[in-house]
Write a protein that holds these residues in place. Structure first.
Motif, short mmCIF file in Angstrom:
data_model
loop_
_atom_site.label_atom_id
_atom_site.label_comp_id
_atom_site.label_asym_id
_atom_site.label_seq_id
_atom_site.Cartn_x
_atom_site.Cartn_y
_atom_site.Cartn_z
N SER A 27 0.84 -1.20 0.00
CA SER A 27 0.00 0.00 0.00
C SER A 27 0.87 1.25 0.00
CB SER A 27 -0.93 0.00 1.22
OG SER A 27 -0.17 0.01 2.40
N ARG A 28 0.32 2.34 -0.48
CA ARG A 28 1.07 3.58 -0.63
C ARG A 28 0.97 4.49 0.60
NH1 ARG A 28 4.05 1.78 -4.42
NH2 ARG A 28 3.12 1.53 -6.46
N ASN A 29 0.41 3.97 1.70
CA ASN A 29 0.33 4.77 2.91
C ASN A 29 1.70 4.80 3.60
OD1 ASN A 29 0.61 2.35 4.35
ND2 ASN A 29 -1.59 2.16 4.71
N ASP A 30 1.81 5.50 4.71
CA ASP A 30 3.09 5.64 5.40
C ASP A 30 3.69 4.30 5.82
OD1 ASP A 30 3.06 8.38 5.09
OD2 ASP A 30 2.30 8.79 7.12
N VAL A 35 7.80 0.00 5.09
CA VAL A 35 8.15 -1.41 4.89
C VAL A 35 8.81 -1.61 3.53
CG1 VAL A 35 7.23 -3.76 4.68
CG2 VAL A 35 6.43 -2.26 6.53
N ALA A 36 8.27 -0.97 2.50
CA ALA A 36 8.85 -1.09 1.15
C ALA A 36 10.29 -0.59 1.12
CB ALA A 36 8.00 -0.32 0.14
N GLU A 87 -0.69 -7.93 6.79
CA GLU A 87 -1.58 -8.01 5.63
C GLU A 87 -1.40 -6.82 4.69
OE1 GLU A 87 -5.50 -8.64 7.24
OE2 GLU A 87 -4.99 -10.66 7.92
N LEU A 88 -0.13 -6.47 4.48
CA LEU A 88 0.20 -5.39 3.55
C LEU A 88 0.27 -5.89 2.12
CD1 LEU A 88 2.99 -3.62 5.63
CD2 LEU A 88 0.60 -2.94 5.40
N VAL A 89 0.46 -7.20 1.96
CA VAL A 89 0.51 -7.83 0.64
C VAL A 89 -0.22 -9.17 0.74
CG1 VAL A 89 2.66 -6.78 -0.13
CG2 VAL A 89 2.74 -8.92 1.12
#
Length: 120
Positions: A27-30, A35-36, A87-89
């Motif tokens: 996700s594109r949130n903070d 994490v990315a 559950e980010l991916v």
């Protein structure tokens, strides 16, 4: 041995590329961005440090640099597990990478143990 190091080099490169691909699914949130970024840093660093280890100036330099590779792989595993647990991916996306991280960790750990044994 030369072919084995090339194979590991390619696996680490593929692993880094796959990790980068997974980052695009976060996700594109903070939280997702954090994490990315951590995942990208650790996953790409393991391969780069392995290339440095292949050009080590001494056995001690090789061992030290391979231990850094090992640390980066373990950190990558952590971020993959966190992305899955939070559950980010989708789980299936991170689990394949997690399995590869585990295999690479075992390979590098054996290499460090072997190199340390030969240094004695």
């Amino acid at each position: 041995m030369q072919s084995e190091s090339r194979d590991l080099s390619e696996r680490l490169l593929d692993f880094a590329a796959s990790s980068i691909g997974l980052m695009g699914k976060l996700s594109r949130n903070d939280v997702g961005k954090h994490v990315a970024n951590q995942l990208m840093r650790a996953a790409t660093s393991s391969g780069a440090n392995y290339e440095e280890a292949c050009a080590a100036e001494s056995r001690a330099d090789f061992i030290h640099t391979m231990q850094i590779v090992l640390k980066e792989l373990r950190e990558t595993s952590y971020w993959l597990k966190l992305a899955d647990r939070a559950e980010l991916v989708p789980g299936a996306d991170s689990r394949a990478l997690q399995n590869e991280a585990d295999e690479l960790t075992k390979i590098v750990a054996r290499s460090v143990i072997t190199a340390k044994g030969r240094a004695k």
